[in-house]
Design an enzyme around this catalytic site. Structure first.
Site, PDB file in Angstrom:
ATOM      1  N   CYS A  34      26.983  39.344  -8.391  1.00 52.93           N
ATOM      2  CA  CYS A  34      26.013  38.346  -8.863  1.00 52.93           C
ATOM      3  C   CYS A  34      24.763  39.024  -9.421  1.00 52.93           C
ATOM      4  O   CYS A  34      23.924  38.370 -10.025  1.00 52.93           O
ATOM      5  CB  CYS A  34      25.636  37.383  -7.738  1.00 52.93           C
ATOM      6  SG  CYS A  34      24.869  38.205  -6.333  1.00 52.93           S
ATOM      7  N   CYS A 104      25.484  35.523   0.332  1.00 49.79           N
ATOM      8  CA  CYS A 104      24.090  35.882   0.034  1.00 49.79           C
ATOM      9  C   CYS A 104      23.391  36.390   1.297  1.00 49.79           C
ATOM     10  O   CYS A 104      22.517  37.253   1.217  1.00 49.79           O
ATOM     11  CB  CYS A 104      23.334  34.687  -0.516  1.00 49.79           C
ATOM     12  SG  CYS A 104      24.223  33.822  -1.824  1.00 49.79           S
TER      13      CYS A 104
HETATM   14 FE1  FES Z   1      23.836  36.671  -5.289  1.00 49.14          FE
HETATM   15 FE2  FES Z   1      23.133  34.689  -3.738  1.00 49.14          FE
HETATM   16  S1  FES Z   1      24.184  34.566  -5.590  1.00 49.14           S
HETATM   17  S2  FES Z   1      22.895  36.768  -3.385  1.00 49.14           S
END
Ligand code: FES
Length: 146
Positions: A34, A104
């Site tokens: 991400c 996360c």
């Molecule tokens: Fe990457 Fe939450 S989407 S840490």
């Protein structure tokens, strides 16, 4: 997707944001999937008690909320106690996270471990129960996929 009030509170008013100069330990962890990054600073006194903890997160709201809560949980704790501050413990303290956001919370746990690892290396000590942290927490996930 619904966030608990505590998650919203820590996202909107994150605690302990910033840096600690001459920190006892600093750990940086990212998630290549991400692109989020978290850095954790620990100030540890001679008795091994975490006197202060600050963080900087370039990441999603759940990452910010979990880092904020994680700093609150490790402050005042011994190194051994800080190792008990797992992502699960952080999530429980926040009254949960939506399933897609659970990963996360791993950033916070790993960043604490990375900062403790840095502290141990600087002091030439070994912290029992602490494994070498990953720089990229998505690494393990990828291995499983292949
Ligand atoms: Fe990457 Fe939450 S989407 S840490």
């Amino acid at each position: 997707m619904a966030y608990s009030e505590k998650v919203m509170d820590h996202f909107q008013n994150p605690r302990n944001v910033g840096e600690i100069e001459n920190a006892s330990g600093v750990g940086t962890v990212g998630n290549a999937k991400c692109g989020d990054i978290m850095r954790m600073y620990l100030d540890i006194d001679d008795n091994g008690v975490i006197q202060d903890c600050k963080f900087k997160t370039f990441g999603c709201g759940a990452a910010i909320a979990t880092s904020s809560m994680a700093t609150e949980l490790v402050k005042g704790k011994t190194i051994r106690e800080a190792l008990q501050v797992t992502n699960k413990a952080v999530m429980e303290a926040l009254d949960g996270l939506p399933p897609v956001k659970v990963h996360c919370s791993l950033l916070a746990e790993e960043a604490i471990h990375a900062a403790l690892w840095d502290y141990a290396e600087k002091h030439g000590i070994r912290i029992e129960g602490l494994a070498k942290p990953k720089n990229d927490i998505s690494e393990g996930e990828e291995e499983e996929e292949y």
